[in-house]
Design a protein around this motif. Structure first.
Motif, PDB file in Angstrom:
ATOM      1  N   MET A  97       0.716  -1.153   0.032  1.00  0.00           N
ATOM      2  CA  MET A  97      -0.077   0.005  -0.019  1.00  0.00           C
ATOM      3  C   MET A  97       0.803   1.373   0.087  1.00  0.00           C
ATOM      4  SD  MET A  97      -2.929   1.276   2.442  1.00  0.00           S
ATOM      5  CE  MET A  97      -4.146   0.378   1.488  1.00  0.00           C
ATOM      6  N   LYS A  98       0.874   1.936  -0.921  1.00  0.00           N
ATOM      7  CA  LYS A  98       1.869   3.315  -1.178  1.00  0.00           C
ATOM      8  C   LYS A  98       0.996   4.352  -1.248  1.00  0.00           C
ATOM      9  CE  LYS A  98       4.793   0.170  -2.580  1.00  0.00           C
ATOM     10  NZ  LYS A  98       6.029  -0.247  -1.658  1.00  0.00           N
ATOM     11  N   GLN A  99      -0.203   4.285  -1.177  1.00  0.00           N
ATOM     12  CA  GLN A  99      -1.321   5.485  -1.177  1.00  0.00           C
ATOM     13  C   GLN A  99      -2.595   4.988  -0.586  1.00  0.00           C
ATOM     14  OE1 GLN A  99      -1.560   8.235  -4.283  1.00  0.00           O
ATOM     15  NE2 GLN A  99       0.457   7.567  -5.198  1.00  0.00           N
ATOM     16  N   HIS A 100      -3.250   5.822  -0.257  1.00  0.00           N
ATOM     17  CA  HIS A 100      -4.827   5.605   0.098  1.00  0.00           C
ATOM     18  C   HIS A 100      -5.145   4.885   1.128  1.00  0.00           C
ATOM     19  CE1 HIS A 100      -5.494   7.780  -3.410  1.00  0.00           C
ATOM     20  NE2 HIS A 100      -4.916   6.609  -4.358  1.00  0.00           N
ATOM     21  N   VAL A 101      -6.147   4.335   1.545  1.00  0.00           N
ATOM     22  CA  VAL A 101      -6.590   3.391   2.641  1.00  0.00           C
ATOM     23  C   VAL A 101      -7.098   2.239   2.392  1.00  0.00           C
ATOM     24  CG1 VAL A 101      -6.653   5.473   4.224  1.00  0.00           C
ATOM     25  CG2 VAL A 101      -9.076   4.401   3.279  1.00  0.00           C
ATOM     26  N   MET A 102      -7.201   1.245   3.270  1.00  0.00           N
ATOM     27  CA  MET A 102      -7.921  -0.022   2.848  1.00  0.00           C
ATOM     28  C   MET A 102      -9.472   0.373   2.880  1.00  0.00           C
ATOM     29  SD  MET A 102      -5.884  -2.542   3.128  1.00  0.00           S
ATOM     30  CE  MET A 102      -6.901  -3.968   3.196  1.00  0.00           C
ATOM     31  N   LEU A 103     -10.143  -0.711   2.185  1.00  0.00           N
ATOM     32  CA  LEU A 103     -11.634  -0.701   2.414  1.00  0.00           C
ATOM     33  C   LEU A 103     -11.899  -1.755   3.726  1.00  0.00           C
ATOM     34  CD1 LEU A 103     -12.295  -1.311  -1.401  1.00  0.00           C
ATOM     35  CD2 LEU A 103     -12.677   0.685  -0.034  1.00  0.00           C
ATOM     36  N   ALA A 104     -12.965  -2.015   3.848  1.00  0.00           N
ATOM     37  CA  ALA A 104     -13.786  -2.762   5.042  1.00  0.00           C
ATOM     38  C   ALA A 104     -12.962  -4.289   4.585  1.00  0.00           C
ATOM     39  CB  ALA A 104     -15.023  -2.773   5.253  1.00  0.00           C
ATOM     40  N   GLU A 105     -13.119  -4.587   3.534  1.00  0.00           N
ATOM     41  CA  GLU A 105     -12.893  -6.142   3.243  1.00  0.00           C
ATOM     42  C   GLU A 105     -11.476  -5.993   2.255  1.00  0.00           C
ATOM     43  OE1 GLU A 105     -15.369 -10.074   1.825  1.00  0.00           O
ATOM     44  OE2 GLU A 105     -15.909  -8.117   1.187  1.00  0.00           O
ATOM     45  N   VAL A 131     -10.331  -3.056  21.242  1.00  0.00           N
ATOM     46  CA  VAL A 131     -12.043  -2.772  21.127  1.00  0.00           C
ATOM     47  C   VAL A 131     -11.737  -1.467  20.156  1.00  0.00           C
ATOM     48  CG1 VAL A 131     -13.850  -2.143  22.429  1.00  0.00           C
ATOM     49  CG2 VAL A 131     -12.232  -3.784  23.309  1.00  0.00           C
ATOM     50  N   GLY A 132     -12.508  -1.625  19.244  1.00  0.00           N
ATOM     51  CA  GLY A 132     -12.583  -0.429  18.162  1.00  0.00           C
ATOM     52  C   GLY A 132     -12.365  -0.544  16.935  1.00  0.00           C
ATOM     53  N   LYS A 133     -11.899   0.333  16.087  1.00  0.00           N
ATOM     54  CA  LYS A 133     -11.827   0.408  14.837  1.00  0.00           C
ATOM     55  C   LYS A 133     -10.438  -0.111  14.213  1.00  0.00           C
ATOM     56  CE  LYS A 133     -11.103   3.636  11.024  1.00  0.00           C
ATOM     57  NZ  LYS A 133     -11.040   5.092  10.673  1.00  0.00           N
ATOM     58  N   TRP A 134     -10.562  -1.305  13.170  1.00  0.00           N
ATOM     59  CA  TRP A 134      -9.255  -1.936  12.824  1.00  0.00           C
ATOM     60  C   TRP A 134      -8.902  -1.287  11.490  1.00  0.00           C
ATOM     61  CZ3 TRP A 134      -5.559  -4.704  13.968  1.00  0.00           C
ATOM     62  CH2 TRP A 134      -4.888  -5.691  13.356  1.00  0.00           C
ATOM     63  N   HIS A 135      -9.624  -1.229  10.590  1.00  0.00           N
ATOM     64  CA  HIS A 135      -9.212  -0.545   8.971  1.00  0.00           C
ATOM     65  C   HIS A 135      -7.903  -1.130   8.759  1.00  0.00           C
ATOM     66  CE1 HIS A 135     -10.141   3.239   6.759  1.00  0.00           C
ATOM     67  NE2 HIS A 135     -10.180   2.196   5.965  1.00  0.00           N
ATOM     68  N   LEU A 136      -7.494  -2.254   8.707  1.00  0.00           N
ATOM     69  CA  LEU A 136      -6.366  -2.900   8.230  1.00  0.00           C
ATOM     70  C   LEU A 136      -6.687  -4.145   7.255  1.00  0.00           C
ATOM     71  CD1 LEU A 136      -3.737  -2.394  11.445  1.00  0.00           C
ATOM     72  CD2 LEU A 136      -3.607  -1.204   8.897  1.00  0.00           C
ATOM     73  N   GLY A 137      -7.753  -4.317   7.085  1.00  0.00           N
ATOM     74  CA  GLY A 137      -8.152  -5.395   6.374  1.00  0.00           C
ATOM     75  C   GLY A 137      -8.708  -6.606   6.899  1.00  0.00           C
ATOM     76  N   MET A 138      -9.718  -7.305   6.561  1.00  0.00           N
ATOM     77  CA  MET A 138     -10.176  -8.512   6.942  1.00  0.00           C
ATOM     78  C   MET A 138     -10.682  -9.442   5.998  1.00  0.00           C
ATOM     79  SD  MET A 138     -12.322  -7.224  10.400  1.00  0.00           S
ATOM     80  CE  MET A 138     -11.907  -6.772  11.873  1.00  0.00           C
ATOM     81  N   HIS A 428       4.562  10.730   5.234  1.00  0.00           N
ATOM     82  CA  HIS A 428       4.194  10.492   4.001  1.00  0.00           C
ATOM     83  C   HIS A 428       2.719  11.017   3.740  1.00  0.00           C
ATOM     84  CE1 HIS A 428       2.153   7.794   1.142  1.00  0.00           C
ATOM     85  NE2 HIS A 428       3.109   8.024   0.322  1.00  0.00           N
ATOM     86  N   GLY A 429       2.429  11.580   2.753  1.00  0.00           N
ATOM     87  CA  GLY A 429       1.099  12.227   2.400  1.00  0.00           C
ATOM     88  C   GLY A 429       0.276  11.469   1.600  1.00  0.00           C
ATOM     89  N   ASN A 430      -0.814  11.384   1.625  1.00  0.00           N
ATOM     90  CA  ASN A 430      -1.751  10.801   0.714  1.00  0.00           C
ATOM     91  C   ASN A 430      -1.864  11.439  -0.909  1.00  0.00           C
ATOM     92  OD1 ASN A 430      -3.620   8.487   0.380  1.00  0.00           O
ATOM     93  ND2 ASN A 430      -5.211   9.812  -0.089  1.00  0.00           N
ATOM     94  N   ASP A 431      -1.055  12.268  -1.129  1.00  0.00           N
ATOM     95  CA  ASP A 431      -0.712  12.757  -2.374  1.00  0.00           C
ATOM     96  C   ASP A 431       0.454  12.595  -2.891  1.00  0.00           C
ATOM     97  OD1 ASP A 431       0.873  14.086  -0.699  1.00  0.00           O
ATOM     98  OD2 ASP A 431       0.458  16.085  -1.429  1.00  0.00           O
ATOM     99  N   ALA A 432       1.146  11.162  -2.362  1.00  0.00           N
ATOM    100  CA  ALA A 432       2.356  10.507  -2.913  1.00  0.00           C
ATOM    101  C   ALA A 432       3.467  11.402  -2.451  1.00  0.00           C
ATOM    102  CB  ALA A 432       2.249  10.397  -4.206  1.00  0.00           C
ATOM    103  N   ARG A 433       3.341  12.453  -1.682  1.00  0.00           N
ATOM    104  CA  ARG A 433       4.624  13.321  -1.401  1.00  0.00           C
ATOM    105  C   ARG A 433       5.085  12.518   0.175  1.00  0.00           C
ATOM    106  NH1 ARG A 433       3.588  19.656  -1.143  1.00  0.00           N
ATOM    107  NH2 ARG A 433       5.836  19.484  -2.055  1.00  0.00           N
ATOM    108  N   TYR A 434       6.562  12.631  -0.082  1.00  0.00           N
ATOM    109  CA  TYR A 434       7.363  12.135   1.264  1.00  0.00           C
ATOM    110  C   TYR A 434       8.188  13.134   1.765  1.00  0.00           C
ATOM    111  CZ  TYR A 434       6.863   7.283  -0.486  1.00  0.00           C
ATOM    112  OH  TYR A 434       6.108   5.946  -0.699  1.00  0.00           O
TER     113      TYR A 434
END
Length: 527
Positions: A97-105, A131-138, A428-434
């Motif tokens: 994962m170089k940009q963006h975020v995961m989906l739920a699945e 307990v809480g929000k995962w957001h790393l893939g399942m 790192h930014g979500n605009d691909a900048r480091y």
């Protein structure tokens, strides 16, 4: 005979003393709670922002009774990669994962072989819960059109070092929303919905009534429905998560008193969209619904603090509180309408590589372990550093292929005059900048759409003046260092480690052959 008996007695006493010492060491290991908020800016804590338009007394208490780190950074300026960095001590752009975020699945970003904060602590005698929000893939059973919720969810927190899990898969706008406990949904997500208008904020709500087919949702809302459980509603997240966290801790309290500590990872969904404070918080503060939502979040942190006190385990429980990235776009509305700056005055916000995107609230409270609390530490630290800090705290060694970007800041907790000096930190930014920050110098590398920028944060923390032309030697040194850190698979000294992919196009300033040449060189610990 008398001498032999005396020798045996002495040996037994030595063994007993050794056992007591070991028990003392075990008992000294603190319980650890990591509270992770979502999209909360540096200026959204009243202890850090004297101009805040609402008060956060419980977050402030963490600072007043612990240490406020004023130069602390999430690993990224969006959700999933920051969570990966916090739990693994490794930058997420080293993964696929170089940009963006995961989906739920989706395939979990954390591989089975990768050490996490939970697996490290579990291997060292801790009970571990999330307990809480995962957001790393399942990996959910079946497909959206053919689910079998009698089957378990796989490749999820219970497979990454946690003994217990209660929560939701991802952000509320990604669907598959249900209260999951262990590997199963308490009530399966058999209905459908999507974003609905929020009458108190310019975002959305996830609330009943729900539909029986995704097509019905599209007809009503203009978007296909995502999966949701009949009993799910967005504004119950904070209450349910805190209830479950306290319930789980209460089951571990006696064991903690006897020398088996616990680790709780408590990632809240707030103040990320949807901004949905419960009615009892309406009208509080002077920043509209957003301020009310942060106030509600603070209230639940207070519930955790109250539990620790009443259960008698407060003294040797370490709480680390921070946020996954800077504030969402609403910061402009809050600033214009209420004169509240969620960024704390810093440039940029969520998704950006400027300070407002990743300089976040970061407080540590540990009554038994912090030397001279109520301190402020202005040195550079990152959330990736938590793994190594905890490892040193409990006397554990990290293997060569774990926590490659993690540097312990334990000395900051234990000394009022720490000699800690952070190795260069990458953001790192979500605009691909480091960006790479080394003490006061921050270099933002060029991208396809942006030129390089250099800032002296000591004199220009708000990043108003690009001084690259005046300091080319500094820029060259930092460029060389970030190239080394990227290609060698680690920041810290040690054997070079592979990234999960080869060269990727976002490394705009570096050619593929340069990457390959550097990747085979031994890692350097020098600046």
């Amino acid at each position: 005979m008398i001498l032999r008996s005396a020798s045996i007695l002495i040996l037994l006493l030595i063994q007993l003393h050794s056992g007591l010492n070991q028990a003392s060491v075990e008992a000294a290991k603190p319980n650890i709670i990591v509270i992770y908020t979502d999209d909360q800016g540096y200026g959204d804590v009243s202890a850090l922002n004297p101009d805040a338009k609402f008060q956060t007394p419980n977050m402030d208490r963490l600072a007043k009774e612990g240490i406020a780190f004023t130069n602390a950074h999430s690993a990224d300026s969006v959700c999933s990669p920051s969570r990966y960095g916090l739990l693994t001590g490794r930058y997420c752009w080293r993964t696929r994962m170089k940009q963006h975020v995961m989906l739920a699945e989706g395939e979990c970003l954390i591989t089975d072989q990768r050490m996490t904060l939970a697996s490290l602590l579990g291997e060292n005698g801790y009970d571990t819960g999330m307990v809480g929000k995962w957001h790393l893939g399942m990996d959910f059973p079946g497909t959206p059109k053919n689910r079998d919720w009698s089957k378990p969810v796989l490749n999820m927190p219970l497979d990454k070092g946690f003994d217990y899990y209660y929560g939701i898969p991802a952000s509320l706008n990604y669907g598959i929303l249900a209260w999951f406990e262990g590997r199963y949904a308490v009530v399966p997500p058999t209905l459908f919905t999507n974003k609905k208008p929020n009458d108190r904020m310019s975002d959305y709500r996830i609330m009943p009534p729900y539909d029986t087919t995704p097509e019905q949702t599209k007809e009503k809302l203009g978007q296909p429905g995502f999966e949701i459980a009949p009993d799910f509603i967005d504004n119950e997240c904070l209450t349910r998560f805190t209830d479950k966290a306290i319930d789980w801790m209460s089951q571990k309290t006696e064991a903690a008193k006897q020398g088996t500590p616990f680790f709780l990872y408590l990632p809240f969904t707030s103040p990320h969209y949807p901004v949905c404070p419960r009615p009892e918080f309406h009208g509080q503060g002077e920043c509209g619904a957003y301020g009310e939502f942060v106030i509600e979040t603070d209230y639940h942190i207070g519930r955790v603090l109250d539990f620790l006190e009443t259960s008698g385990i407060d003294d040797n429980t370490l709480i680390l509180f921070t946020s996954d990235n800077g504030p969402e776009y609403h910061w402009k509305q809050s600033l214009e309408n209420y004169q509240h700056d969620s960024r704390g005055g810093y440039r940029g916000s969520k998704r950006y590589v400027y300070e407002g995107g990743h300089r976040v609230p970061f407080m540590v409270r540990w009554p038994a372990g912090i030397e001279q609390p109520a301190r402020q530490y202005d040195g550079l630290v990152g959330q990736v550093d938590i793994l190594s800090t905890v490892a040193e705290m409990i006397g554990a060694s990290l293997p060569v292929d774990a926590g490659e970007d993690s540097q312990s800041f334990l000395s900051v907790l234990q000394s009022t005059d720490p000699k800690h000096q952070r190795l260069p930190l990458i953001n790192h930014g979500n605009d691909a900048r480091y960006a790479i920050t080394d003490q006061n110098w921050k270099l933002i590398l060029p991208s396809e759409k942006h030129d390089a920028e250099l800032f002296d944060l000591a004199t220009d923390p708000l990043e108003t003046s690009n001084v690259l032309e005046q300091n080319p030697e500094v820029a060259d040194r930092l460029k060389k260092k970030i190239n080394e850190i990227i290609t060698q698979g680690r920041t810290t000294p040690g054997a070079a480690q592979p990234n999960d992919t080869g060269y990727w196009k976002d490394l705009f300033w570096m050619l593929p052959d340069q990457y390959e040449e550097l990747a085979i060189q031994p890692v350097s610990a020098t600046r």
